[in-house]
Design a protein around this motif. Sequence first.
Motif, PDB file in Angstrom:
ATOM      1  N   LYS A 251      -6.780  -6.027  10.479  1.00  0.00           N
ATOM      2  CA  LYS A 251      -5.503  -6.619  10.883  1.00  0.00           C
ATOM      3  C   LYS A 251      -5.630  -7.542  12.087  1.00  0.00           C
ATOM      4  O   LYS A 251      -4.924  -8.554  12.171  1.00  0.00           O
ATOM      5  CB  LYS A 251      -4.464  -5.524  11.140  1.00  0.00           C
ATOM      6  CG  LYS A 251      -3.936  -4.901   9.859  1.00  0.00           C
ATOM      7  CD  LYS A 251      -2.730  -4.012  10.094  1.00  0.00           C
ATOM      8  CE  LYS A 251      -2.181  -3.498   8.769  1.00  0.00           C
ATOM      9  NZ  LYS A 251      -0.955  -2.684   8.939  1.00  0.00           N
ATOM     10  N   GLU A 252      -6.514  -7.239  13.004  1.00  0.00           N
ATOM     11  CA  GLU A 252      -6.664  -8.093  14.184  1.00  0.00           C
ATOM     12  C   GLU A 252      -7.164  -9.482  13.782  1.00  0.00           C
ATOM     13  O   GLU A 252      -6.622 -10.503  14.211  1.00  0.00           O
ATOM     14  CB  GLU A 252      -7.629  -7.453  15.187  1.00  0.00           C
ATOM     15  CG  GLU A 252      -7.110  -6.186  15.844  1.00  0.00           C
ATOM     16  CD  GLU A 252      -5.961  -6.454  16.810  1.00  0.00           C
ATOM     17  OE1 GLU A 252      -5.802  -7.613  17.248  1.00  0.00           O
ATOM     18  OE2 GLU A 252      -5.218  -5.502  17.117  1.00  0.00           O
TER      19      GLU A 252
ATOM     20  N   ASN B 235       1.681  -5.238  12.795  1.00  0.00           N
ATOM     21  CA  ASN B 235       1.674  -3.939  12.130  1.00  0.00           C
ATOM     22  C   ASN B 235       2.348  -3.980  10.765  1.00  0.00           C
ATOM     23  O   ASN B 235       2.204  -3.046   9.967  1.00  0.00           O
ATOM     24  CB  ASN B 235       2.351  -2.885  13.013  1.00  0.00           C
ATOM     25  CG  ASN B 235       1.576  -2.612  14.278  1.00  0.00           C
ATOM     26  OD1 ASN B 235       0.341  -2.540  14.258  1.00  0.00           O
ATOM     27  ND2 ASN B 235       2.261  -2.478  15.394  1.00  0.00           N
ATOM     28  N   LEU B 236       3.095  -5.054  10.490  1.00  0.00           N
ATOM     29  CA  LEU B 236       3.764  -5.200   9.205  1.00  0.00           C
ATOM     30  C   LEU B 236       2.895  -5.886   8.160  1.00  0.00           C
ATOM     31  O   LEU B 236       3.326  -6.079   7.022  1.00  0.00           O
ATOM     32  CB  LEU B 236       5.074  -5.982   9.368  1.00  0.00           C
ATOM     33  CG  LEU B 236       6.148  -5.342  10.243  1.00  0.00           C
ATOM     34  CD1 LEU B 236       7.369  -6.245  10.343  1.00  0.00           C
ATOM     35  CD2 LEU B 236       6.545  -3.976   9.697  1.00  0.00           C
ATOM     36  N   LEU B 237       1.674  -6.258   8.532  1.00  0.00           N
ATOM     37  CA  LEU B 237       0.758  -6.835   7.547  1.00  0.00           C
ATOM     38  C   LEU B 237       0.455  -5.818   6.459  1.00  0.00           C
ATOM     39  O   LEU B 237       0.456  -4.610   6.703  1.00  0.00           O
ATOM     40  CB  LEU B 237      -0.550  -7.269   8.224  1.00  0.00           C
ATOM     41  CG  LEU B 237      -0.462  -8.460   9.181  1.00  0.00           C
ATOM     42  CD1 LEU B 237      -1.766  -8.593   9.957  1.00  0.00           C
ATOM     43  CD2 LEU B 237      -0.149  -9.746   8.422  1.00  0.00           C
ATOM     44  N   TRP B 238       0.186  -6.315   5.242  1.00  0.00           N
ATOM     45  CA  TRP B 238      -0.124  -5.422   4.136  1.00  0.00           C
ATOM     46  C   TRP B 238      -1.335  -4.550   4.455  1.00  0.00           C
ATOM     47  O   TRP B 238      -2.289  -4.997   5.078  1.00  0.00           O
ATOM     48  CB  TRP B 238      -0.416  -6.239   2.873  1.00  0.00           C
ATOM     49  CG  TRP B 238       0.794  -6.886   2.286  1.00  0.00           C
ATOM     50  CD1 TRP B 238       2.054  -6.374   2.232  1.00  0.00           C
ATOM     51  CD2 TRP B 238       0.872  -8.176   1.670  1.00  0.00           C
ATOM     52  NE1 TRP B 238       2.907  -7.257   1.616  1.00  0.00           N
ATOM     53  CE2 TRP B 238       2.210  -8.372   1.257  1.00  0.00           C
ATOM     54  CE3 TRP B 238      -0.062  -9.178   1.415  1.00  0.00           C
ATOM     55  CZ2 TRP B 238       2.640  -9.526   0.607  1.00  0.00           C
ATOM     56  CZ3 TRP B 238       0.367 -10.334   0.766  1.00  0.00           C
ATOM     57  CH2 TRP B 238       1.697 -10.493   0.357  1.00  0.00           C
ATOM     58  N   ASP B 239      -1.306  -3.294   3.985  1.00  0.00           N
ATOM     59  CA  ASP B 239      -2.412  -2.371   4.201  1.00  0.00           C
ATOM     60  C   ASP B 239      -3.508  -2.527   3.161  1.00  0.00           C
ATOM     61  O   ASP B 239      -4.632  -2.051   3.362  1.00  0.00           O
ATOM     62  CB  ASP B 239      -1.917  -0.918   4.176  1.00  0.00           C
ATOM     63  CG  ASP B 239      -1.200  -0.531   5.458  1.00  0.00           C
ATOM     64  OD1 ASP B 239      -1.515  -1.112   6.514  1.00  0.00           O
ATOM     65  OD2 ASP B 239      -0.329   0.355   5.401  1.00  0.00           O
ATOM     66  N   GLU B 240      -3.184  -3.140   2.036  1.00  0.00           N
ATOM     67  CA  GLU B 240      -4.191  -3.371   1.020  1.00  0.00           C
ATOM     68  C   GLU B 240      -3.838  -4.615   0.209  1.00  0.00           C
ATOM     69  O   GLU B 240      -2.701  -5.067   0.211  1.00  0.00           O
ATOM     70  CB  GLU B 240      -4.356  -2.178   0.081  1.00  0.00           C
ATOM     71  CG  GLU B 240      -3.084  -1.672  -0.540  1.00  0.00           C
ATOM     72  CD  GLU B 240      -2.443  -0.551   0.244  1.00  0.00           C
ATOM     73  OE1 GLU B 240      -3.167   0.214   0.891  1.00  0.00           O
ATOM     74  OE2 GLU B 240      -1.209  -0.449   0.219  1.00  0.00           O
ATOM     75  N   GLU B 241      -4.847  -5.152  -0.452  1.00  0.00           N
ATOM     76  CA  GLU B 241      -4.665  -6.265  -1.372  1.00  0.00           C
ATOM     77  C   GLU B 241      -5.119  -5.805  -2.747  1.00  0.00           C
ATOM     78  O   GLU B 241      -6.047  -4.998  -2.865  1.00  0.00           O
ATOM     79  CB  GLU B 241      -5.500  -7.480  -0.937  1.00  0.00           C
ATOM     80  CG  GLU B 241      -5.023  -8.149   0.318  1.00  0.00           C
ATOM     81  CD  GLU B 241      -5.937  -9.283   0.760  1.00  0.00           C
ATOM     82  OE1 GLU B 241      -5.652  -9.879   1.810  1.00  0.00           O
ATOM     83  OE2 GLU B 241      -6.966  -9.552   0.086  1.00  0.00           O
ATOM     84  N   TYR B 242      -4.474  -6.363  -3.779  1.00  0.00           N
ATOM     85  CA  TYR B 242      -4.762  -5.935  -5.138  1.00  0.00           C
ATOM     86  C   TYR B 242      -5.282  -7.103  -5.982  1.00  0.00           C
ATOM     87  O   TYR B 242      -4.840  -8.246  -5.822  1.00  0.00           O
ATOM     88  CB  TYR B 242      -3.500  -5.358  -5.779  1.00  0.00           C
ATOM     89  CG  TYR B 242      -2.957  -4.166  -5.027  1.00  0.00           C
ATOM     90  CD1 TYR B 242      -3.522  -2.906  -5.194  1.00  0.00           C
ATOM     91  CD2 TYR B 242      -1.905  -4.304  -4.133  1.00  0.00           C
ATOM     92  CE1 TYR B 242      -3.055  -1.803  -4.498  1.00  0.00           C
ATOM     93  CE2 TYR B 242      -1.434  -3.208  -3.430  1.00  0.00           C
ATOM     94  CZ  TYR B 242      -2.006  -1.969  -3.611  1.00  0.00           C
ATOM     95  OH  TYR B 242      -1.538  -0.884  -2.912  1.00  0.00           O
ATOM     96  N   TYR B 243      -6.177  -6.768  -6.897  1.00  0.00           N
ATOM     97  CA  TYR B 243      -6.835  -7.778  -7.715  1.00  0.00           C
ATOM     98  C   TYR B 243      -6.948  -7.305  -9.171  1.00  0.00           C
ATOM     99  O   TYR B 243      -6.969  -6.113  -9.454  1.00  0.00           O
ATOM    100  CB  TYR B 243      -8.237  -8.087  -7.155  1.00  0.00           C
ATOM    101  CG  TYR B 243      -8.155  -8.750  -5.808  1.00  0.00           C
ATOM    102  CD1 TYR B 243      -8.169 -10.136  -5.694  1.00  0.00           C
ATOM    103  CD2 TYR B 243      -8.005  -8.003  -4.643  1.00  0.00           C
ATOM    104  CE1 TYR B 243      -8.041 -10.753  -4.455  1.00  0.00           C
ATOM    105  CE2 TYR B 243      -7.871  -8.608  -3.405  1.00  0.00           C
ATOM    106  CZ  TYR B 243      -7.887  -9.985  -3.332  1.00  0.00           C
ATOM    107  OH  TYR B 243      -7.738 -10.589  -2.098  1.00  0.00           O
ATOM    108  N   SER B 244      -6.994  -8.294 -10.049  1.00  0.00           N
ATOM    109  CA  SER B 244      -7.158  -8.014 -11.472  1.00  0.00           C
ATOM    110  C   SER B 244      -8.407  -8.720 -11.981  1.00  0.00           C
ATOM    111  O   SER B 244      -8.554  -9.945 -11.802  1.00  0.00           O
ATOM    112  CB  SER B 244      -5.924  -8.495 -12.252  1.00  0.00           C
ATOM    113  OG  SER B 244      -6.051  -8.176 -13.629  1.00  0.00           O
ATOM    114  N   LEU B 245      -9.306  -7.962 -12.590  1.00  0.00           N
ATOM    115  CA  LEU B 245     -10.496  -8.541 -13.201  1.00  0.00           C
ATOM    116  C   LEU B 245     -10.105  -9.095 -14.563  1.00  0.00           C
ATOM    117  O   LEU B 245      -9.581  -8.376 -15.415  1.00  0.00           O
ATOM    118  CB  LEU B 245     -11.584  -7.475 -13.359  1.00  0.00           C
ATOM    119  CG  LEU B 245     -12.864  -7.910 -14.070  1.00  0.00           C
ATOM    120  CD1 LEU B 245     -13.560  -9.031 -13.320  1.00  0.00           C
ATOM    121  CD2 LEU B 245     -13.796  -6.706 -14.241  1.00  0.00           C
TER     122      LEU B 245
END
Length: 244
Positions: free
Chosen positions: A202-203, A232-242
């Motif tokens: 996040k930093e 602190n409101l940044l997303w905690d994870e990112e999602y991807y599709s193969l």
Amino acid sequence: MKRFFAFVKMLFLLFSKYRFLLFGKKKFLPSGKTLFVFAHPDDEMLAVAAILWIIANGDEVIVFTASKGEGGLTNDLCLPHELGTVREGELMKAMSILGVSRVYLRDYGDGNLPDRRREITDDLLNVIRTEAPDQVVTLPPSGVTCHPDHIEIQEATHDVVKSQSNRIPLFYRVIPKESAGIVDVEHDSLPITHLVPAFPFKEQTWAAMNAHRTQKEAMSTIFPALAENNKNLLWDEEYYSLIP
């Protein structure tokens, strides 16, 4: 030694937060030499955790950006005719913060990408042949925001990658359905096959986002953290599709 302890701490945090992966179907986005393909400077912020994740694992990241974004907002920081040059500097600063040393920044014209398909396709083909990436990451069919340039770069990337005989894995950045209520963000009905933990970065993410000074207002419609000035409101994870 300091880097070793930082890496151990990150592994502990990852295990604590994502131990369910041991029993689930989703996987972490693999590392390896990765080519990220986008339309404008600041688009890379949609996949910033993936960039940082791959670099943290000791692998190489290459970013291809098809335009200088000269059609965006100036945020009263420059004159309109100066924006392309300013945004080029912002992108390079963000890349430096993230640790990306290889950037292909093109000038196909902000808003003009649909008219430059053949040139973009040939260009991407040459970059892939030169760099020989282990995988390619780009935006989903909606382009996340339905911007014509985003959709064009997604289609061009798909066509080039799928034309290769060596079957390079292609990943799309996926916005989950529960996040699709954010202004200007679309949900693509694609299976989430891989994820990337964003919370350890996040930093760096916050610093890189703020490097795009002219686009903070525009970016805040996708990233509420910028609108609230709260990292602190940044997303905690990112999602991807193969993509098969």
